[in-house]
Structure formats: structure tokens, C-alpha cells
Design a protein around this motif. Structure first.
Motif, PDB file in Angstrom:
ATOM      1  N   SER A  40    -155.077 -31.305 -56.299  1.00  0.00           N
ATOM      2  CA  SER A  40    -153.864 -30.815 -56.964  1.00  0.00           C
ATOM      3  C   SER A  40    -152.701 -30.806 -55.995  1.00  0.00           C
ATOM      4  O   SER A  40    -151.556 -31.052 -56.375  1.00  0.00           O
ATOM      5  N   GLU A  41    -153.002 -30.528 -54.758  1.00  0.00           N
ATOM      6  CA  GLU A  41    -151.929 -30.559 -53.781  1.00  0.00           C
ATOM      7  C   GLU A  41    -151.383 -31.969 -53.640  1.00  0.00           C
ATOM      8  O   GLU A  41    -150.172 -32.180 -53.571  1.00  0.00           O
ATOM      9  N   VAL A  42    -152.295 -32.899 -53.576  1.00  0.00           N
ATOM     10  CA  VAL A  42    -151.853 -34.284 -53.459  1.00  0.00           C
ATOM     11  C   VAL A  42    -150.995 -34.653 -54.649  1.00  0.00           C
ATOM     12  O   VAL A  42    -149.955 -35.309 -54.505  1.00  0.00           O
ATOM     13  N   LEU A  43    -151.424 -34.205 -55.788  1.00  0.00           N
ATOM     14  CA  LEU A  43    -150.647 -34.528 -56.991  1.00  0.00           C
ATOM     15  C   LEU A  43    -149.259 -33.919 -56.894  1.00  0.00           C
ATOM     16  O   LEU A  43    -148.257 -34.552 -57.245  1.00  0.00           O
ATOM     17  N   LYS A  44    -149.248 -32.706 -56.425  1.00  0.00           N
ATOM     18  CA  LYS A  44    -147.946 -32.063 -56.285  1.00  0.00           C
ATOM     19  C   LYS A  44    -147.071 -32.860 -55.333  1.00  0.00           C
ATOM     20  O   LYS A  44    -145.881 -33.064 -55.577  1.00  0.00           O
ATOM     21  N   LEU A  45    -147.685 -33.283 -54.279  1.00  0.00           N
ATOM     22  CA  LEU A  45    -146.925 -34.043 -53.302  1.00  0.00           C
ATOM     23  C   LEU A  45    -146.387 -35.323 -53.918  1.00  0.00           C
ATOM     24  O   LEU A  45    -145.224 -35.685 -53.733  1.00  0.00           O
ATOM     25  N   VAL A  46    -147.251 -35.975 -54.654  1.00  0.00           N
ATOM     26  CA  VAL A  46    -146.831 -37.223 -55.292  1.00  0.00           C
ATOM     27  C   VAL A  46    -145.677 -36.955 -56.243  1.00  0.00           C
ATOM     28  O   VAL A  46    -144.679 -37.689 -56.256  1.00  0.00           O
ATOM     29  N   ASP A  47    -145.825 -35.906 -56.984  1.00  0.00           N
ATOM     30  CA  ASP A  47    -144.729 -35.557 -57.890  1.00  0.00           C
ATOM     31  C   ASP A  47    -143.445 -35.343 -57.105  1.00  0.00           C
ATOM     32  O   ASP A  47    -142.376 -35.822 -57.484  1.00  0.00           O
ATOM     33  N   GLY A  48    -143.606 -34.617 -56.059  1.00  0.00           N
ATOM     34  CA  GLY A  48    -142.437 -34.312 -55.262  1.00  0.00           C
ATOM     35  C   GLY A  48    -141.758 -35.562 -54.748  1.00  0.00           C
ATOM     36  O   GLY A  48    -140.534 -35.696 -54.829  1.00  0.00           O
ATOM     37  N   VAL A  49    -142.568 -36.460 -54.254  1.00  0.00           N
ATOM     38  CA  VAL A  49    -141.984 -37.684 -53.717  1.00  0.00           C
ATOM     39  C   VAL A  49    -141.319 -38.475 -54.825  1.00  0.00           C
ATOM     40  O   VAL A  49    -140.238 -39.037 -54.652  1.00  0.00           O
ATOM     41  N   SER A  50    -141.966 -38.472 -55.953  1.00  0.00           N
ATOM     42  CA  SER A  50    -141.390 -39.248 -57.047  1.00  0.00           C
ATOM     43  C   SER A  50    -140.061 -38.651 -57.476  1.00  0.00           C
ATOM     44  O   SER A  50    -139.209 -39.339 -58.013  1.00  0.00           O
ATOM     45  N   GLN A  51    -139.931 -37.388 -57.221  1.00  0.00           N
ATOM     46  CA  GLN A  51    -138.703 -36.754 -57.663  1.00  0.00           C
ATOM     47  C   GLN A  51    -137.602 -36.823 -56.615  1.00  0.00           C
ATOM     48  O   GLN A  51    -136.456 -37.102 -56.914  1.00  0.00           O
ATOM     49  N   TYR A  52    -137.987 -36.551 -55.408  1.00  0.00           N
ATOM     50  CA  TYR A  52    -136.981 -36.481 -54.349  1.00  0.00           C
ATOM     51  C   TYR A  52    -136.921 -37.750 -53.516  1.00  0.00           C
ATOM     52  O   TYR A  52    -135.965 -37.964 -52.793  1.00  0.00           O
ATOM     53  N   GLY A  53    -137.964 -38.501 -53.568  1.00  0.00           N
ATOM     54  CA  GLY A  53    -137.998 -39.645 -52.673  1.00  0.00           C
ATOM     55  C   GLY A  53    -138.597 -39.248 -51.334  1.00  0.00           C
ATOM     56  O   GLY A  53    -138.890 -38.078 -51.096  1.00  0.00           O
ATOM     57  N   VAL A  54    -138.746 -40.221 -50.527  1.00  0.00           N
ATOM     58  CA  VAL A  54    -139.356 -39.954 -49.233  1.00  0.00           C
ATOM     59  C   VAL A  54    -138.310 -39.459 -48.258  1.00  0.00           C
ATOM     60  O   VAL A  54    -137.216 -40.014 -48.182  1.00  0.00           O
ATOM     61  N   GLY A  55    -138.649 -38.434 -47.571  1.00  0.00           N
ATOM     62  CA  GLY A  55    -137.733 -37.972 -46.540  1.00  0.00           C
ATOM     63  C   GLY A  55    -137.225 -36.571 -46.753  1.00  0.00           C
ATOM     64  O   GLY A  55    -136.952 -35.854 -45.803  1.00  0.00           O
ATOM     65  N   ARG A  56    -137.158 -36.168 -47.990  1.00  0.00           N
ATOM     66  CA  ARG A  56    -136.636 -34.817 -48.228  1.00  0.00           C
ATOM     67  C   ARG A  56    -137.786 -33.842 -48.350  1.00  0.00           C
ATOM     68  O   ARG A  56    -137.983 -33.204 -49.377  1.00  0.00           O
ATOM     69  N   TRP A  57    -138.499 -33.772 -47.294  1.00  0.00           N
ATOM     70  CA  TRP A  57    -139.734 -32.995 -47.323  1.00  0.00           C
ATOM     71  C   TRP A  57    -139.471 -31.533 -47.512  1.00  0.00           C
ATOM     72  O   TRP A  57    -140.276 -30.821 -48.112  1.00  0.00           O
ATOM     73  N   THR A  58    -138.376 -31.082 -47.000  1.00  0.00           N
ATOM     74  CA  THR A  58    -138.075 -29.663 -47.160  1.00  0.00           C
ATOM     75  C   THR A  58    -137.862 -29.326 -48.622  1.00  0.00           C
ATOM     76  O   THR A  58    -138.344 -28.301 -49.111  1.00  0.00           O
ATOM     77  N   ASP A  59    -137.149 -30.191 -49.282  1.00  0.00           N
ATOM     78  CA  ASP A  59    -136.909 -29.940 -50.703  1.00  0.00           C
ATOM     79  C   ASP A  59    -138.222 -29.962 -51.472  1.00  0.00           C
ATOM     80  O   ASP A  59    -138.476 -29.110 -52.324  1.00  0.00           O
ATOM     81  N   ILE A  60    -139.007 -30.953 -51.150  1.00  0.00           N
ATOM     82  CA  ILE A  60    -140.284 -31.051 -51.851  1.00  0.00           C
ATOM     83  C   ILE A  60    -141.103 -29.801 -51.622  1.00  0.00           C
ATOM     84  O   ILE A  60    -141.712 -29.260 -52.532  1.00  0.00           O
ATOM     85  N   LYS A  61    -141.073 -29.374 -50.395  1.00  0.00           N
ATOM     86  CA  LYS A  61    -141.838 -28.171 -50.108  1.00  0.00           C
ATOM     87  C   LYS A  61    -141.302 -26.993 -50.915  1.00  0.00           C
ATOM     88  O   LYS A  61    -142.054 -26.214 -51.476  1.00  0.00           O
ATOM     89  N   ARG A  62    -140.017 -26.889 -50.959  1.00  0.00           N
ATOM     90  CA  ARG A  62    -139.428 -25.767 -51.677  1.00  0.00           C
ATOM     91  C   ARG A  62    -139.823 -25.792 -53.144  1.00  0.00           C
ATOM     92  O   ARG A  62    -140.128 -24.764 -53.739  1.00  0.00           O
ATOM     93  N   LEU A  63    -139.816 -26.942 -53.687  1.00  0.00           N
ATOM     94  CA  LEU A  63    -140.028 -27.015 -55.124  1.00  0.00           C
ATOM     95  C   LEU A  63    -141.503 -27.017 -55.517  1.00  0.00           C
ATOM     96  O   LEU A  63    -141.886 -26.416 -56.507  1.00  0.00           O
TER      97      LEU A  63
END
Length: 488
Positions: A359-382
Motif C-alpha cells: 500500500s505504501e508503494v501504491l501511495k508512492l506511485v500515486d504521489g508520483v503520478s500526481q506531483y511528478g518526480v522530484g517533489r518528494w516533500t509534497d508527496i510526503k505531505r499528501l
DNA sequence: ATTAGGG
DNA sequence: CCCTAAT
């Protein structure tokens, strides 16, 4: 005379234990009645006064522990609510932190007391009248002598201590003490140990699929029966001194590893622990000071509430020693111990590992798909707001690894080479194809910085708008603005 | 403070 | 996962 003396030292230990258990499971501010009195009595205990009988303390503690159905149900209620909110808040971590804090101070005082006791071990008790030990309430089995005390301990603990090489006669008392220390660590006073119990339950797959947050819920959701059993045991164990977390970590390690291996969880850096424990045989005294800073959590993989403070970003330092958490205290010790040899081994570095759940991986994938690569802080926040572990850097690292896994998979498909097959087979947790798919798609849309050039050159032309994944399209307005480093 | 990259 | 350099 000696006999009575031992009994007495056991009494405060029990009381202290009980108080700690209380602290551990009830974040203060509820039920002012019993809690207050307990705290007060604890304070008195520190001062060496025992205005309340032993009887009283035990009763109130049990009362609190049984809080499930009694008037104090509030405690459990609050905990439950907290657990339920895990996805939103990190309060649980705070709770445990608070506990650490409160117990740390107590322990400091208690250590002093302990030293006194040991030093006058053979002397008749001067202040004996303070300690009351009503036979009717005696929950401590065989507190009358050192040998009995040892018998009361589980096999594992005994073995562990023997293993640690406490053969020194001078240290005999200490050894006894440590037996209890270890046994305490298995009594469930620390949540991680409880989790071991949970983890030994058959359904591994479910656990794998669960978030670690959910682990936490499971742990706290242990049946009240089990709780009682554990706490009862803990209270009944004579304990002279609370071990440092590092100590617990070291000596409970073998057990953790057992559990892990049963589950086929790669132990990773844990092997180093064995070596370390071995080396501790020679330097018993160092055991306490020379261990990593992690709590029993060990390789965080199995922990429920993991409060791993990231080294890279130390939160504000509190200059006052008394206010430091136990972890920090240990670090403080470390500073002194390590002054000579500052070099850190790889084992030291990789001590905390927490397996990434699906599930974490999925979350990460979602995050990347949303923010793109590089905005890790945002992904983490969300997406990882609820997991205090998983720093943005972790996310990035994981993404890197995911990409690597994907490319591996790709290679396999291209030329079914044996090496790669093996590599994939040995992969910890083969990712579901669907996930792999998504990652690959995202990889083409948001190429990872370093691979950008290689990928672009090799894949000749990437077709940005041709993304089949729906959520990527949904997120594209955001994603498109993001980090499209112009390929100059 | 965040990110990239290397170990 | 950790560390460091760069931004």
C-alpha cells in the motif's frame, strides 16, 4: 536477613513497573483520580517515602489496566480514537514519546536507588519499615532468593543472559537484575514486544498488505486477555532496574530474527546484530552504552510506532539533560563512549529498515503520478502524512528502487537471462504486475533525473501525451508543470 | 530546507 | 537506508 532484603528491593521494582505500565497505556489527563494518586505515589516512591501501602498501588494499577470495562474505560476509548485517526495524525508517536520522557526521569532516580541497594546488599535494611509486603497481595513468585528469581524467568531470557556471558561472580547480582530486565522486555511493557506476539500469528500476507499504521492498530487491538496476561506477568516479575532501550534491543534481537525468518522477511542488516552481541561478550559493561540508538524496534520493520528520529534532521536540541528522551540520553552516552573511535560501520547506519508495504508503494506511485518526480516533500505531505518515518528522501530512494526493479523486469522480458531471473526471484517481495506497469508508465512520463538522458536516448522518443493511465491524465495539469527539466 | 546522487 | 554536496 538477606532474604528480606531481596524482597524489599523487589517491592519498589514492582511498584515502579506498575506505574510504568500505567504510563505506557494511558496518556495522562484522563481520570484524574486514580492516575493522580498513582503519579503522586510514584513521586513519593522516588523520594523514598511510601505513604500508601503496596496494596493500594497494586489495586489502583490493576484497576487501570482493566480499564476495558470499568469506569476508566475512557483510556481505552481515547486510545482507540487515536488509533483510528492514525491516518491523519501522528499523535501516537507523541504519546509514546511522552511515555519515554516520563519514564526516563523516573529511571534516572531509580538507578540511584538501585545503586544504593546493591552497595548495601549485605547490610540489614535500615529503612525496612518503609516497605510493606503484605503476603495477601504478593503477586511476585519466588522473590525470596536469587535462584528463585532466576527460575521465574522465561527460558529465553535465561539463555540470553547466559549467552551474554555474565559469569563474573562480582556481577552475579547484576546478572540477576538483568534477567529481569530481559524478562521485562518480553512482558509486553514495550509495544514492539507485543507486536512480536502479533506477528507470530499465521496470517502473514495480510500483514504484508497492511500499512504499518495498521500494524499499530492490530497491536493495540490485542485482546484484553492477552493484555492482562502480559501485564500480569510484567508486574509479577521482580525487576531491579529498567534496562536501556539499547539493551533490550540487543538481547531481544534473536527473537525478532526468528520471527522474521519464519515470515521469510529478509533480516538484512540484522545479521550484524548477531556479531555485535557476540562481541559484547567480552565487554559486558559496554553493552548498555555501546548499542545503536534505536528502541527495541530494531530494524524498524516490525515496529508499531517507530519513532525513529532521523539523524539528518535533528529536531531542536533540548539542552537540559532531564528533558531528554531516552533515545537522546542513549545518544548522549554514546557520545562519550564513542569519542575515541568515531567511525561508524555500515551496520550502524542501516539499523533502521522498515519494509515498504504494497500500500505504501501504491501511495508512492500515486504521489508520483500526481506531483511528478522530484517533489518528494509534497508527496510526503499528501500521501505519507501519517507515517512519520518515510522522509521525502526515503520516498525518492524507494522510487529509485522501484524504477530499478522495473528495468530489471524489462530486461527479463527482453532476454530471459538467467541472472536476471534469479535476481527477480530473490527480490524481497515481487511487485504485482499492475504496480510494475504503472511505475513503468510513470517512469516514461517523469523520468528520473539521472536516467533521463539514458532513457531518452535509448527509447529514442518518449511520447508524453500518450499515457494510458487514467490518474496520470487526471493529474497532468499539475504534473506537467512539474520538473520537466528541459533536455538541453 | 530540499533535492540529487553516491555508497 | 544513510550521507554529502549542491541548490
Amino acid at each position: 536477613m538477606t532474604k528480606t532484603n531481596v524482597d524489599e528491593s523487589a517491592v519498589p521494582a514492582i511498584k515502579n513497573e506498575a506505574v510504568e505500565v500505567e504510563n505506557l497505556h494511558a496518556e495522562p489527563k484522563r481520570d484524574p483520580d486514580s492516575l493522580d494518586s498513582i503519579l503522586r505515589s510514584e513521586k513519593c516512591l522516588q523520594m523514598g517515602e511510601y505513604p500508601f501501602g503496596y496494596d493500594f498501588d497494586l489495586k489502583s494499577c490493576y484497576g487501570v489496566l482493566d480499564s476495558g470495562e470499568t469506569r476508566e474505560g475512557e483510556h481505552d476509548l481515547k486510545l482507540e480514537v487515536l488509533d483510528g485517526l492514525l491516518d491523519e495524525v501522528d499523535e501516537v508517536d507523541d504519546i509514546h514519546a511522552a511515555n519515554d520522557l516520563s519514564t526516563a526521569c523516573t529511571d534516572f532516580l531509580w538507578d540511584i536507588e538501585y545503586v544504593e541497594k546493591v552497595s548495601e546488599f549485605s547490610c540489614p535494611p535500615r529503612e525496612g519499615s518503609r516497605f510493606r509486603n503484605p503476603p495477601s497481595e504478593s503477586h511476585s513468585p519466588g522473590c525470596s532468593g536469587s535462584s528463585n528469581g532466576a527460575n521465574g524467568v522465561s527460558d529465553t531470557s535465561t539463555a540470553t543472559i547466559l549467552e551474554s556471558g555474565c559469569k563474573n561472580d562480582l556481577l552475579e547480582n547484576v546478572a540477576i537484575c538483568e534477567l529481569h530486565i530481559v524478562s521485562r522486555s518480553e512482558c509486553g511493557c514495550h509495544l514492539p514486544v507485543q507486536e512480536q506476539i502479533c506477528l507470530s500469528s499465521p496470517d502473514t500476507r495480510n500483514l504484508d498488505d497492511l500499512d504499518n499504521d495498521e500494524h499499530c492498530i492490530i497491536v493495540n487491538g490485542m485482546s484484553s486477555d492477552e493484555k492482562e496476561k502480559n501485564f500480569g506477568a510484567s508486574i509479577s516479575q521482580k525487576r531491579l532496574r529498567k534496562p536501556t532501550r539499547r539493551f533490550i534491543e540487543e538481547f531481544s534481537k534473536p527473537k525478532l530474527i526468528d520471527v522474521m525468518e519464519i515470515q521469510n522477511i529478509p533480516t538484512g542488516a540484522s545479521k550484524d546484530k548477531y556479531l555485535k552481541v557476540e562481541s559484547c561478550k567480552e565487554h559486558q559493561v559496554r553493552v548498555v552504552a555501546d548499542q545503536g540508538e534505536g528502541p527495541l524496534s530494531g530494524t524498524g520493520t516490525l515496529t508499531s510506532h517507530e519513532t525513529r528520529p532521523r539523524r539528518g534532521r535533528p529536531k531542536k536540541f533540548t539542552p537540559v539533560l532531564d528533558l531528554l528522551s531516552e533515545d537522546e540520553l542513549s545518544d548522549f552516552d554514546d557520545e562519550h563512549v564513542n569519542l575515541g573511535r568515531r567511525s561508524k560501520t555500515v551496520a550502524d547506519r542501516r539499523k533502521h529498515q522498515r519494509m515498504w508495504t504494497l500500500s505504501e508503494v501504491l501511495k508512492l506511485v500515486d504521489g508520483v503520478s500526481q506531483y511528478g518526480v522530484g517533489r518528494w516533500t509534497d508527496i510526503k505531505r499528501l500521501f505519507f502524512a501519517s507515517s512519520a518515518y518515510r522522509t521525502p528522501v526515503d520516498l525518492r530512494d524507494k522510487w529509485r528502487n522501484l524504477l530499478r526493479a522495473c528495468s530489471l523486469e524489462k530486461q527479463k522480458q527482453k532476454n530471459g537471462r538467467k541472472e536476471i531471473e534469479d535476481k527477480l526471484k530473490h527480490a524481497v517481495r515481487p511487485l504485482p504486475k499492475s504496480v510494475l506497469c504503472r511505475i513503468r508508465e510513470l517512469a516514461t512520463v517523469h523520468p528520473y533525473p539521472k536516467d533521463r538522458n539514458t532513457k531518452l536516448s535509448r527509447g529514442s522518443h518518449v511520447s508524453p501525451p500518450t499515457v494510458s493511465s487514467t490518474e496520470v491524465d487526471l493529474a497532468s495539469p499539475v504534473a506537467r508543470n512539474v520538473r520537466r527539466k528541459k533536455s538541453s
